[in-house]
Design an enzyme around this catalytic site. Structure first.
Site, short mmCIF file in Angstrom:
data_model
loop_
_atom_site.label_atom_id
_atom_site.label_comp_id
_atom_site.label_asym_id
_atom_site.label_seq_id
_atom_site.Cartn_x
_atom_site.Cartn_y
_atom_site.Cartn_z
N LYS A 1 -17.84 -1.97 5.67
CA LYS A 1 -18.25 -3.08 4.64
C LYS A 1 -19.67 -3.02 4.43
O LYS A 1 -20.36 -3.36 3.40
CB LYS A 1 -17.91 -4.42 5.16
N GLU B 1 0.70 -1.20 0.02
CA GLU B 1 -0.07 0.11 0.17
C GLU B 1 0.88 1.22 -0.13
O GLU B 1 0.63 2.36 -0.58
CB GLU B 1 -0.92 0.02 1.17
N MET C 1 23.76 9.97 3.33
CA MET C 1 23.43 11.32 4.09
C MET C 1 23.98 11.13 5.53
O MET C 1 24.53 11.91 6.16
CB MET C 1 22.41 11.89 3.68
N PHE D 1 -11.68 -8.37 13.29
CA PHE D 1 -10.42 -8.70 12.34
C PHE D 1 -10.07 -7.47 11.57
O PHE D 1 -11.17 -7.10 10.85
CB PHE D 1 -10.54 -9.96 11.62
N GLN D 2 -8.87 -7.06 11.50
CA GLN D 2 -8.47 -5.90 10.56
C GLN D 2 -9.22 -4.83 10.73
O GLN D 2 -9.47 -3.84 9.96
CB GLN D 2 -8.49 -6.49 8.98
#
Lengths: 167, 575
Positions: B177, B65, B490, B127-128
């Protein structure tokens, strides 16, 4: 120089806005001394009243950061002298400990307080005022045993006219 | 909906549809034809709906993602359009956060859509499930959770409007959902205005006059410009202004390419690794004219010793930027295209010859002490600068440069010759390593006719290396140059200069990058000899399709000039 500033924030009524507002303050390590929200004089527009101790340079930036939020219409800051403000305090004390002599009458007269409720074992006193005033009454009552004490956030209206036009 | 807005009449007639189906329909109404994302449980109904709209809305499947959101950022920066990202709930949503924060600080318009568990499960640690609204709040311009299908079109129309208007930024819409499955009467009405939101402050012509007076009275004016010029489509007006009064102009990292690098009035990049002349002369100018920039600490160095002698004029669209870091004597709020249009006729023609000469003189010092060795070394390992020089020569400045974060970013930004706007895509404010590779994919998809060159360090490349898979699958031609010094360069440079060369966890043992690219069907070559560089760059550019060129550069080369932390800009070091 740090001092107390009252922020008045006018906004849409959004579930998450309080989170956005507080994170603008906490991100800069500013403690919120008190916070209150209610509907304003215009229907559908909410008003947050927040007291913070900070510098004027900082509070100027805060107001711009607050106004930058999509849901905020206007944010202004004022010192105590530019506002009229009040807090409300409730005291729960044992009826027995305080009902001797003319203590209750003295208490109510001297402090401009009210009795909201009297039960056989406790009574509820209400006082409205500045923090120092509600604190003074708390100190006075302490020797008799305060069962519960709670003080609200500040509500405040501003003195200068015209500042809130266009909201 | 709680956010009072003015809406246009519906684009099409109302029709019965699901919440999920409303998402691609809304995209089409907003002219979105390309989106980036990664599917998962809570966003599956939307993915199912997208299946039916593949002709109108193309979806690019990245490998993470974070890759999806950086690709959307690259796309948004090169096109000026809103980038759109789709992800599932929980980890899908949290993986977007780095990109959201990056887009917020670099003012990139994005609409991120995340799936969420069913509304009846909210707050149950399902869940999630994660409260992405609270997590993303400080990093989004606006966010909103949709729990009913009927809220979707109004939330999305506001999201697109907020993301692209005023100072652009990322918006997140979280859709439960059940709202995706729910049937409702869909009609899309675009958002034109929101009651509580003023994207562009009204221009105050008195302020413009005060600004003109200051500019006209200036003996040593200096213009410092940022991405605001690009976001405001004000490149033409900006050029007119500086040409009219012969004002020297210096760019921030994100302002690069708003003005052609070979413009005679362009005096270089500002800031920590910027050019010598504009940094030194910031503390000698008498009027500092800031246009669409925000005085980032990497630009100003020690604020208490930044341009204290100068009167400051600040043009910006965001009132919160005024007096945030640098006090402005005149603040001109508004869209800079409009502000500059109003300003130009009030500005006198001037030559400022001797002042411009001072920039030339200091440029000469930097040329001899730094630039010559950077661009045309004759011995030792290949330098980063000579790779950029070769790219300049062979692309004639027409490529889109996408960079990651670190030494290579500073070298590429210093030396790339830009000829057209929106050609510099980098992570400026947040400094997000791993930004480059997916951003280059998004940039190429946004500007398929242009050459897109991704310049990346060996560290940053490995942060999002999996997006080689997305580049492979989309078959776009991204030219990737890895400037490999086997160090997190750096950080190593700072360790050398400020931590007595204690190279704590900065040395990298790297894999065979060319072999990895080959595994993804991407041709490549690795070089370490100077004599092979021109041919290798040419081979990369000629190659049909993506290509990876790994260049082994000096391991302990440093980027100079440098304004050390805590120093003033005029204390910039050349070595």
């Amino acid at each position: 120089m740090e001092q107390a500033y009252t922020l008045s924030i006018f906004s849409e009524n959004s579930v998450g806005l309080l989170n956005r507002i507080t994170s603008i303050l906490t991100r800069r390590h500013l403690n919120i001394d008190s916070i209150n929200s209610s509907e304003s004089e215009s229907s559908g527009i909410y008003r947050f009243t927040i007291v913070v101790k900070t510098t004027e340079a900082q509070v100027k930036k805060l107001v711009l950061q607050l106004e930058k939020q999509v849901e905020v219409m206007k944010a202004v800051y004022h010192t105590d002298s530019d506002t009229v403000f009040q807090e409300i305090a409730l005291y729960k004390i044992s009826t027995k400990s305080i009902s001797e002599g003319n203590l209750v009458e003295k208490l109510i007269r001297d402090n401009n307080a009210r009795i909201l409720s009297v039960e056989s074992d406790f009574m509820i006193i209400e006082k409205t005022g500045h923090k120092e005033e509600t604190q003074e009454l708390l100190d006075f009552l302490s020797p008799y045993g305060v069962l519960e004490f709670v003080r609200s956030g500040r509500v405040s209206v501003i003195k200068p006219m015209g500042e809130l036009e266009g909201i | 909906m709680y956010l009072e807005a003015t809406l246009t009449p519906p684009v099409k007639e109302t029709m019965r549809t699901s919440g999920a189906d409303a998402v691609p329909r809304s995209f089409i109404a907003e002219d979105v034809d390309l989106i980036f994302g990664y599917p998962g449980g809570a966003i599956m109904p939307v993915y199912d709906a997208l299946y039916h709209y593949q002709e109108q809305v193309k979806h690019v499947l990245t490998r993470h993602e974070q890759g999806a959101i950086h690709a959307a950022q690259g796309y948004a920066r090169v096109t000026g359009k809103v980038g759109v990202v789709l992800a599932t709930s929980g980890p899908g949503a949290t993986n977007l956060i780095t990109g959201i924060a990056d887009a917020m600080i670099d003012s990139t318009p994005l609409v991120c859509i995340t799936g969420q568990v069913g509304s009846q499960l909210l707050g149950t640690d399902a869940f999630q499930e994660i409260d992405i609204i609270s997590i993303s709040m400080p990093a989004t311009k606006w966010n909103y959770q949709v729990t009913k299908a009927e809220q979707l079109p109004e939330a999305l129309s506001r999201a697109f409007y907020i993301a692209r208007s005023g100072r652009p930024g990322p918006v997140l819409i979280d859709i439960t959902k059940d709202a995706q499955f729910e049937m409702f009467d869909f009609a899309y009405r675009k958002c034109k205005q929101i009651r509580s939101y003023t994207p562009v402050p009204t221009l105050n012509l008195n302020r413009v006059e005060e600004a003109a007076d200051l500019i006209n009275s200036a003996k040593k004016p200096l213009v410092v410009f940022g991405q605001g010029v690009i976001l405001g489509n004000a490149e033409k007006e900006f050029k007119q202004l500086i040409e009219r009064a012969n004002l020297p102009a210096a760019s921030t990292l994100l302002g690069l390419s708003a003005l052609p690098s070979d413009h005679p009035l362009y005096v270089g990049m500002l800031g920590m690794h910027g050019n010598y002349a504009p940094n030194v002369l910031t503390n000698e100018c008498d009027v500092l004219i800031a246009v669409g920039m925000r005085f980032d600490d990497r630009v100003t160095g020690d604020l208490s010793r930044y341009a204290k002698q100068a009167k400051v004029i600040h043009f910006d669209i965001d009132p919160a930027e005024i007096n945030k870091n640098v006090q402005a004597d005149v603040a001109v709020l508004g869209d800079c295209k409009e502000s500059l249009q109003a300003l130009i006729p009030l500005v006198y023609e001037r030559s400022h010859q001797s002042w411009l000469q001072e920039f030339e003189a200091l440029k000469g010092v930097e040329q001899t002490k730094v630039i010559e060795q950077d661009l045309k070394p004759t011995s030792g390992p290949i330098s980063m600068g000579e790779v950029i020089y070769q790219v300049n020569v062979q692309t004639d400045g027409h490529a889109v440069l996408v960079t990651d974060v670190g030494q290579h970013q500073m070298v590429a930004s210093r030396y790339t010759q830009f000829k057209q706007s929106k050609s510099n895509i980098t992570s400026g404010g947040l400094g997000t390593m791993g930004f480059c590779l997916p951003a280059a994919l998004g940039a190429k998809l946004g500007a398929p006719e242009r050459e897109v060159i991704a310049v990346i360090g060996d560290g940053g490349f490995q942060m999002t290396i999996q997006e080689l898979g997305a580049i492979f699958q989309t078959k776009v031609a991204v030219k990737i140059i890895i400037l490999n010094n086997s160090f997190l360069g750096m950080v190593r440079q700072w360790q050398q200069l400020f931590f007595d060369k204690r190279y704590s966890s900065t040395e990298m043992e790297n894999p065979d990058f060319v072999a990895i690219a080959k595994g993804y069907g991407i041709e490549g070559e690795s070089i370490s000899e100077r004599e092979n560089l021109p041919a290798a760059v040419s081979e990369m550019l000629q190659h049909d399709g993506s290509y990876l060129l790994e260049v082994h550069v000096g391991q302990e080369d440093n980027v100079f000039p440098m304004v050390p932390t805590g120093a003033s800009v005029s204390e910039i070091r050349l070595e």
